[in-house]
Design an enzyme around this catalytic site. Structure first.
Site, mmCIF file in Angstrom:
data_model
loop_
_atom_site.group_PDB
_atom_site.id
_atom_site.type_symbol
_atom_site.label_atom_id
_atom_site.label_comp_id
_atom_site.label_asym_id
_atom_site.label_seq_id
_atom_site.Cartn_x
_atom_site.Cartn_y
_atom_site.Cartn_z
ATOM 1 N N LYS A 9 -24.527 20.513 1.260
ATOM 2 C CA LYS A 9 -25.446 21.121 0.829
ATOM 3 C C LYS A 9 -26.720 22.622 1.608
ATOM 4 O O LYS A 9 -25.846 22.858 2.312
ATOM 5 C CB LYS A 9 -27.243 20.094 1.511
ATOM 6 N N TYR A 49 -29.737 14.930 -9.134
ATOM 7 C CA TYR A 49 -31.315 13.561 -9.205
ATOM 8 C C TYR A 49 -32.174 12.887 -9.659
ATOM 9 O O TYR A 49 -33.539 12.208 -9.127
ATOM 10 C CB TYR A 49 -32.110 13.863 -7.398
ATOM 11 N N PHE A 57 -40.813 13.022 -2.253
ATOM 12 C CA PHE A 57 -39.691 14.303 -1.854
ATOM 13 C C PHE A 57 -39.401 14.428 -3.081
ATOM 14 O O PHE A 57 -38.522 15.866 -2.491
ATOM 15 C CB PHE A 57 -39.484 14.077 -1.328
ATOM 16 N N ARG A 85 -19.629 7.424 3.332
ATOM 17 C CA ARG A 85 -20.933 7.625 3.603
ATOM 18 C C ARG A 85 -20.358 7.030 5.005
ATOM 19 O O ARG A 85 -21.861 7.508 5.516
ATOM 20 C CB ARG A 85 -20.745 6.614 2.783
ATOM 21 N N THR A 91 -28.811 8.559 6.052
ATOM 22 C CA THR A 91 -29.935 9.233 5.557
ATOM 23 C C THR A 91 -30.653 10.335 6.583
ATOM 24 O O THR A 91 -30.268 11.511 6.559
ATOM 25 C CB THR A 91 -30.555 8.937 4.677
ATOM 26 N N ARG A 102 -23.976 13.931 9.710
ATOM 27 C CA ARG A 102 -25.102 13.882 9.647
ATOM 28 C C ARG A 102 -25.866 14.059 10.994
ATOM 29 O O ARG A 102 -26.916 14.587 11.639
ATOM 30 C CB ARG A 102 -26.433 13.296 8.783
ATOM 31 N N ASN A 112 -30.210 17.515 5.298
ATOM 32 C CA ASN A 112 -29.586 16.620 5.781
ATOM 33 C C ASN A 112 -28.049 17.001 5.746
ATOM 34 O O ASN A 112 -27.021 15.839 5.315
ATOM 35 C CB ASN A 112 -29.665 15.147 5.784
ATOM 36 N N HIS A 115 -24.231 14.824 0.674
ATOM 37 C CA HIS A 115 -24.728 14.137 -0.044
ATOM 38 C C HIS A 115 -23.103 13.436 -0.307
ATOM 39 O O HIS A 115 -22.499 14.102 -0.960
ATOM 40 C CB HIS A 115 -25.103 14.328 -1.745
ATOM 41 N N GLU A 126 -21.279 10.814 -11.834
ATOM 42 C CA GLU A 126 -21.670 12.566 -10.706
ATOM 43 C C GLU A 126 -21.010 13.457 -10.271
ATOM 44 O O GLU A 126 -20.788 14.766 -10.305
ATOM 45 C CB GLU A 126 -22.101 12.180 -9.213
HETATM 46 P P1 GTP Z 1 -27.424 11.239 -0.909
HETATM 47 O O1 GTP Z 1 -25.458 11.126 -0.290
HETATM 48 O O2 GTP Z 1 -27.923 12.680 -0.750
HETATM 49 O O3 GTP Z 1 -27.969 10.502 -1.935
HETATM 50 O O4 GTP Z 1 -28.081 11.047 0.473
HETATM 51 P P2 GTP Z 1 -28.666 9.224 0.718
HETATM 52 O O5 GTP Z 1 -27.941 7.671 0.153
HETATM 53 O O6 GTP Z 1 -28.432 8.373 2.114
HETATM 54 O O7 GTP Z 1 -29.580 8.923 0.799
HETATM 55 P P3 GTP Z 1 -31.011 8.996 -0.855
HETATM 56 O O8 GTP Z 1 -30.239 8.349 -2.220
HETATM 57 O O9 GTP Z 1 -31.655 7.937 0.025
HETATM 58 O O10 GTP Z 1 -31.952 9.931 -1.292
HETATM 59 C C1 GTP Z 1 -31.207 10.821 -1.695
HETATM 60 C C2 GTP Z 1 -31.501 12.297 -0.841
HETATM 61 O O11 GTP Z 1 -33.584 12.384 -1.081
HETATM 62 C C3 GTP Z 1 -31.765 12.376 0.718
HETATM 63 O O12 GTP Z 1 -29.746 12.441 1.324
HETATM 64 C C4 GTP Z 1 -32.681 13.888 1.386
HETATM 65 O O13 GTP Z 1 -32.221 14.085 1.295
HETATM 66 C C5 GTP Z 1 -33.304 13.087 0.640
HETATM 67 N N1 GTP Z 1 -34.669 12.177 0.980
HETATM 68 C C6 GTP Z 1 -34.276 11.055 1.207
HETATM 69 N N2 GTP Z 1 -35.263 10.587 1.806
HETATM 70 C C7 GTP Z 1 -36.728 11.641 2.302
HETATM 71 C C8 GTP Z 1 -37.730 11.883 2.962
HETATM 72 O O14 GTP Z 1 -38.318 11.044 3.169
HETATM 73 N N3 GTP Z 1 -37.645 12.777 2.821
HETATM 74 C C9 GTP Z 1 -37.370 14.419 2.026
HETATM 75 N N4 GTP Z 1 -37.635 15.406 1.945
HETATM 76 N N5 GTP Z 1 -35.752 13.811 1.664
HETATM 77 C C10 GTP Z 1 -35.856 12.926 1.189
HETATM 78 MG MG MG Z 2 -28.286 8.605 -2.332
#
Ligand code: GTP
Ligand code: MG
Length: 138
Positions: A9, A49, A57, A85, A91, A102, A112, A115, A126
């Site tokens: 990212k 996304y 968010f 992962r 996350t 992370r 973070n 992805h 994807e």
């Molecule tokens: P990805 O691999 O990026 O999909 O991460 P994840 O699967 O661990 O998290 P998730 O799919 O729940 O959320 C996708 C992305 O949204 C996260 O990686 C973050 O970058 C973002 N995100 C999730 N929660 C928050 C939040 O509370 N605030 C903000 N600003 N971004 C968030």
């Molecule tokens: Mg995710």
């Protein structure tokens, strides 16, 4: 053998962390079989996304993903989705296990660093979002 879509990212590309993150993937036995650096538009980030469209968010997330270049890549290996992962960590970097990407590099739950696809079905969608089959060189 499994494939997953990974994104390094903007917070990480900006800080020149691509190589350090790739080293963690490779050390874990994941093979980088496709990789490119691209600049997403906010619209493209929103399409990628789309599942998060209703989340509070979403605007912050898509603005962030279009703020700087990203590196998109396909990782291949045994249980690549789960393994990736594991290497990524939780996350929220505050909850991420020591040694994970992370834990070491992420700045916040939003910024973070990486992805990774979360299931075989999403991985297929994807990967196809960014790569043609000719670009996957396993
Ligand atoms: P990805 O691999 O990026 O999909 O991460 P994840 O699967 O661990 O998290 P998730 O799919 O729940 O959320 C996708 C992305 O949204 C996260 O990686 C973050 O970058 C973002 N995100 C999730 N929660 C928050 C939040 O509370 N605030 C903000 N600003 N971004 C968030
Ligand atoms: Mg995710």
């Amino acid at each position: 053998i499994e494939r997953t879509l990974s994104i390094i990212k903007p917070d990480a590309t900006k800080r020149n962390l691509t190589g350090k993150i790739n080293a963690k993937f490779e050390d874990a036995g994941l093979r980088i079989i496709a990789q490119k650096r691209i600049q997403l538009t906010k619209e493209q980030a929103g399409a990628f996304y789309a599942v998060h469209k209703e989340r509070p968010f979403f605007d912050e997330l898509t603005t962030f993903m279009a703020s700087e270049p990203v590196v998109v890549q396909v990782l291949e290996g045994e249980s690549a989705i789960a393994k990736n992962r594991e290497v990524m960590g939780a996350t929220n970097p505050a909850d991420a296990a020591p040694g994970t990407v992370r834990a070491e590099f992420a700045e916040s739950v939003g910024e973070n660093s990486v992805h990774g696809s979360d299931a075989p079905e999403t991985a297929a969608v994807e990967i196809a979002f960014f790569f043609s089959s000719l670009e996957l060189v396993g």
